[in-house]
Design a protein around this motif. Structure first.
Motif, mmCIF file in Angstrom:
data_model
loop_
_atom_site.group_PDB
_atom_site.id
_atom_site.type_symbol
_atom_site.label_atom_id
_atom_site.label_comp_id
_atom_site.label_asym_id
_atom_site.label_seq_id
_atom_site.Cartn_x
_atom_site.Cartn_y
_atom_site.Cartn_z
ATOM 1 N N ASP A 112 -5.792 18.279 18.395
ATOM 2 C CA ASP A 112 -5.746 18.841 17.259
ATOM 3 C C ASP A 112 -5.281 18.051 16.219
ATOM 4 N N HIS A 113 -6.132 16.857 15.473
ATOM 5 C CA HIS A 113 -5.445 15.617 15.173
ATOM 6 C C HIS A 113 -4.367 16.387 14.080
ATOM 7 N N ILE A 114 -4.676 17.508 13.119
ATOM 8 C CA ILE A 114 -3.949 18.378 12.064
ATOM 9 C C ILE A 114 -2.375 18.169 12.791
ATOM 10 N N ALA A 137 -0.170 17.156 3.604
ATOM 11 C CA ALA A 137 -1.021 16.766 2.750
ATOM 12 C C ALA A 137 -1.678 15.349 2.970
ATOM 13 N N SER A 138 -2.678 15.458 4.012
ATOM 14 C CA SER A 138 -3.960 14.499 4.471
ATOM 15 C C SER A 138 -4.933 13.556 3.529
ATOM 16 N N GLY A 139 -6.225 13.196 4.350
ATOM 17 C CA GLY A 139 -6.915 12.845 3.441
ATOM 18 C C GLY A 139 -7.791 14.473 3.511
ATOM 19 N N GLY A 140 -7.787 15.525 4.405
ATOM 20 C CA GLY A 140 -8.797 16.712 4.508
ATOM 21 C C GLY A 140 -7.994 17.433 4.674
ATOM 22 N N HIS A 141 -6.789 17.895 4.718
ATOM 23 C CA HIS A 141 -5.882 18.999 4.407
ATOM 24 C C HIS A 141 -4.958 18.644 3.604
ATOM 25 N N ALA A 164 -5.252 16.446 -0.984
ATOM 26 C CA ALA A 164 -4.300 15.404 -1.840
ATOM 27 C C ALA A 164 -4.933 14.191 -1.449
ATOM 28 N N GLY A 165 -5.036 13.651 -0.399
ATOM 29 C CA GLY A 165 -6.167 12.336 -0.035
ATOM 30 C C GLY A 165 -6.871 12.398 -0.729
ATOM 31 N N GLU A 166 -7.853 13.401 -0.717
ATOM 32 C CA GLU A 166 -9.161 13.026 -1.166
ATOM 33 C C GLU A 166 -8.755 12.521 -2.859
ATOM 34 N N ALA A 167 -7.723 12.717 -3.350
ATOM 35 C CA ALA A 167 -7.947 12.679 -4.852
ATOM 36 C C ALA A 167 -7.217 11.436 -5.171
ATOM 37 N N PHE A 168 -6.232 11.090 -4.276
ATOM 38 C CA PHE A 168 -5.954 9.727 -4.028
ATOM 39 C C PHE A 168 -6.801 8.535 -4.308
ATOM 40 N N ASP A 169 -8.044 8.776 -2.881
ATOM 41 C CA ASP A 169 -9.185 8.031 -2.614
ATOM 42 C C ASP A 169 -10.186 8.240 -3.885
ATOM 43 N N LYS A 170 -10.460 9.119 -4.508
ATOM 44 C CA LYS A 170 -11.282 9.548 -5.668
ATOM 45 C C LYS A 170 -10.877 8.557 -6.881
ATOM 46 N N VAL A 185 -3.139 2.831 -4.900
ATOM 47 C CA VAL A 185 -2.445 3.335 -6.442
ATOM 48 C C VAL A 185 -0.915 3.780 -5.990
ATOM 49 N N GLU A 186 -0.491 4.323 -5.769
ATOM 50 C CA GLU A 186 1.126 4.060 -5.218
ATOM 51 C C GLU A 186 1.939 3.083 -5.570
ATOM 52 N N ALA A 187 0.885 1.824 -5.614
ATOM 53 C CA ALA A 187 2.130 0.575 -5.717
ATOM 54 C C ALA A 187 1.170 0.302 -7.397
ATOM 55 N N GLY A 269 4.155 15.902 7.226
ATOM 56 C CA GLY A 269 3.189 15.201 7.960
ATOM 57 C C GLY A 269 1.995 15.398 6.841
ATOM 58 N N GLY A 270 0.754 14.053 7.202
ATOM 59 C CA GLY A 270 -0.514 13.581 6.844
ATOM 60 C C GLY A 270 0.241 12.587 5.768
ATOM 61 N N GLY A 271 -1.277 11.576 5.857
ATOM 62 C CA GLY A 271 -1.085 10.135 5.766
ATOM 63 C C GLY A 271 -0.430 10.709 3.855
ATOM 64 N N VAL A 272 -0.626 11.151 2.986
ATOM 65 C CA VAL A 272 0.016 10.989 1.682
ATOM 66 C C VAL A 272 1.201 11.464 2.086
ATOM 67 N N ILE A 273 2.243 11.658 2.941
ATOM 68 C CA ILE A 273 3.649 11.617 3.001
ATOM 69 C C ILE A 273 4.281 10.578 3.347
ATOM 70 N N ALA A 274 3.243 9.496 3.070
ATOM 71 C CA ALA A 274 3.586 8.005 3.298
ATOM 72 C C ALA A 274 4.322 7.579 1.847
ATOM 73 N N ASN A 275 3.453 8.673 1.122
ATOM 74 C CA ASN A 275 4.043 7.829 -0.862
ATOM 75 C C ASN A 275 5.245 7.684 -1.179
ATOM 76 N N GLY A 276 5.928 6.917 -1.229
ATOM 77 C CA GLY A 276 6.922 6.487 -1.530
ATOM 78 C C GLY A 276 7.730 7.455 -2.322
ATOM 79 N N CYS A 301 3.212 9.447 9.341
ATOM 80 C CA CYS A 301 2.620 9.736 8.524
ATOM 81 C C CYS A 301 1.118 10.009 8.213
ATOM 82 N N THR A 302 0.866 7.739 8.471
ATOM 83 C CA THR A 302 -0.621 8.203 8.408
ATOM 84 C C THR A 302 -1.003 8.083 10.225
ATOM 85 N N ASP A 303 -2.304 7.910 10.741
ATOM 86 C CA ASP A 303 -2.620 8.208 11.421
ATOM 87 C C ASP A 303 -2.404 7.311 12.576
ATOM 88 N N ASN A 304 -1.563 8.090 13.782
ATOM 89 C CA ASN A 304 -0.924 7.060 14.781
ATOM 90 C C ASN A 304 -1.345 8.338 16.426
HETATM 91 O O1 KG4 Z 1 -3.414 11.794 7.757
HETATM 92 P P1 KG4 Z 1 -4.421 10.281 7.109
HETATM 93 O O2 KG4 Z 1 -4.296 9.200 7.564
HETATM 94 O O3 KG4 Z 1 -5.645 10.753 7.944
HETATM 95 C C1 KG4 Z 1 -5.910 12.045 7.604
HETATM 96 O O4 KG4 Z 1 -6.111 12.999 8.590
HETATM 97 O O5 KG4 Z 1 -7.055 12.517 6.608
HETATM 98 O O6 KG4 Z 1 -4.511 10.455 5.487
HETATM 99 C C2 KG4 Z 1 -5.217 9.555 4.945
HETATM 100 C C3 KG4 Z 1 -5.211 10.280 3.453
HETATM 101 C C4 KG4 Z 1 -6.145 9.161 2.867
HETATM 102 O O7 KG4 Z 1 -6.498 9.896 1.121
HETATM 103 C C5 KG4 Z 1 -5.445 8.463 2.007
HETATM 104 O O8 KG4 Z 1 -5.350 7.297 0.456
HETATM 105 C C6 KG4 Z 1 -3.788 8.915 2.560
HETATM 106 O O9 KG4 Z 1 -4.026 9.295 3.168
HETATM 107 N N1 KG4 Z 1 -2.557 7.920 2.052
HETATM 108 C C7 KG4 Z 1 -1.935 8.611 0.432
HETATM 109 C C8 KG4 Z 1 -0.702 6.792 1.328
HETATM 110 N N2 KG4 Z 1 -1.163 6.566 1.998
HETATM 111 C C9 KG4 Z 1 -2.346 7.086 2.800
HETATM 112 N N3 KG4 Z 1 -1.676 8.483 -0.447
HETATM 113 C C10 KG4 Z 1 -1.706 8.254 -1.327
HETATM 114 N N4 KG4 Z 1 0.008 7.107 -1.401
HETATM 115 C C11 KG4 Z 1 -0.468 6.966 -0.289
HETATM 116 N N5 KG4 Z 1 1.059 6.110 0.343
#
Ligand code: KG4
Ligand code: ZN
Length: 335
Positions: A112-114, A137-141, A164-170, A185-187, A269-276, A301-304
């Motif tokens: 399971d990806h999550i 905190a990822s794109g979906g959860h 949270a990730g969805e909000a960043f993308d929007k 957005v972070e940059a 864990g999750g993509g948003v956790i890559a945020n500095g 933190c992002t997909d790997n």
């Molecule tokens: O975990 P992930 O790579 O894929 C999912 O499983 O969803 O998360 C992707 C999400 C995207 O919404 C992306 O904008 C967000 O993580 N994300 C970040 C950062 N890097 C990726 N959000 C905020 N700051 C970042 N540096």
């Protein structure tokens, strides 16, 4: 006894990734991304993702084995994401993994990806053991979890609407930034100050729940109103104000949850956790609360593939293997 050698394969979205671990030791972590192609379309086009995975998967797996200096015959199991994600994309990795497992006569482990995102922290610190509180905190959860054992967690709270990730993308789209939005957005936020008032409703919610749709709508309205009035928006200040509002709440509630649960350890864990900014805020808050924080490296933190191998190891030790009839799943509830 020798630790198991596990190959992890991930292809749920736009990253084709593969990694090899020996026990919790990471031997390789390879990735090929179609994000730059997808950026032209402002999001992930499923068919383009599937084709990119098909082109990349063989080479990425071969690279992961080569960098790890192992032969495929040495593998003890193949772990692969079977959901959630884009069906066509998932099927590419899943079919490849099935072929390997069948040909090598080794177990297939559907991940399971999550749960993969949650397991990334184990590779960061070999001494990490539950119980601990986890910020997902990822794109979906987006949720705060109490991890009881390697295979069991309790959901303490989470988003009532958008992740949270969805909000960043929007917000990125509204600010004219390209896909994927988070890093852009972070940059931009780094050049601004959190000077624009944001709605306080995020904090109004009880327990460990939070909501992002009000914040997202506020940003959209703010930009549109300014455009209608012919006023210039300070985009960097807006990005910075949004980032603070979106992430401070996560830090606050995660630390609160750790206190309430009486645990001394926090993971994430999750993509948003890559945020500095989030990483620094978590580090500071955990340090002042006397909590040990185990954060996966940004690229994990992002997909790997490494996180999939890490969750694969947990399932391997629990004896949870998948049949070769395992199908891909577009969605899997958080459990
Ligand atoms: O975990 P992930 O790579 O894929 C999912 O499983 O969803 O998360 C992707 C999400 C995207 O919404 C992306 O904008 C967000 O993580 N994300 C970040 C950062 N890097 C990726 N959000 C905020 N700051 C970042 N540096
Ligand atoms: Zn992910």
């Amino acid at each position: 006894m020798k630790e198991p050698l596990i190959l992890g394969i991930e292809s749920s979205c736009d990253e084709t990734a593969a990694a090899v671990i020996r026990g919790r030791t990471l031997l390789s972590d390879e990735i090929s991304s179609s994000a730059s192609i997808q950026a032209k379309y402002g999001g992930v086009v499923p068919e383009i993702a599937s084709r990119a995975h098909t082109d990349a998967v063989g080479e990425v797996v071969a690279r992961a084995l080569r960098v790890a200096s192992v032969k495929k015959e040495d593998l003890d199991a193949v772990a692969v994401t079977y959901g959630a994600g884009l069906l066509g994309a998932l099927l590419v990795g899943l079919m490849y993994a099935k072929g390997l497992a069948f040909g090598l006569r080794i177990p297939l482990i559907g991940v399971d990806h999550i749960r993969g995102h949650l397991a990334a922290a184990y590779l960061e610190d070999e001494t990490l053991r539950p119980p601990f509180v986890t910020l997902l905190a990822s794109g979906g959860h987006t949720a705060i979890l109490y991890t009881k054992t390697e295979t069991e967690f309790e959901i303490l709270g989470g988003t009532l609407d958008d992740a949270a990730g969805e909000a960043f993308d929007k917000v990125a789209r509204v600010l004219g930034l390209s896909y994927p939005g988070g890093p852009h957005v972070e940059a931009l936020a780094r050049e601004g100050t959190p000077s624009i008032p944001m709605p306080k409703m995020l904090k109004g919610l009880g327990g460990y729940d939070f909501s992002y749709s009000g914040l997202k709508t506020h940003i959209v309205n703010y930009v549109h109103t300014a455009e209608q009035r012919g006023e210039k928006v300070n985009r960097a200040d807006l990005a910075c104000s949004f980032q603070h509002a979106a992430l401070d709440i996560l830090v606050e509630k995660t630390v609160e949850a750790a206190r309430e649960k009486g645990t001394d350890t926090v993971t994430a864990g999750g993509g948003v956790i890559a945020n500095g900014y989030l990483r620094e805020a978590l580090q500071a808050a955990c340090a002042s609360a006397g909590l040990r924080l185990v954060l996966p490296a940004k690229r994990r933190c992002t997909d790997n593939g490494a996180m999939i191998a890490s969750e694969g190891l947990i399932q391997y030790r629990a004896g949870n293997f998948s049949p070769l009839t395992l199908n891909a799943r577009a969605s899997i509830p958080l459990r």
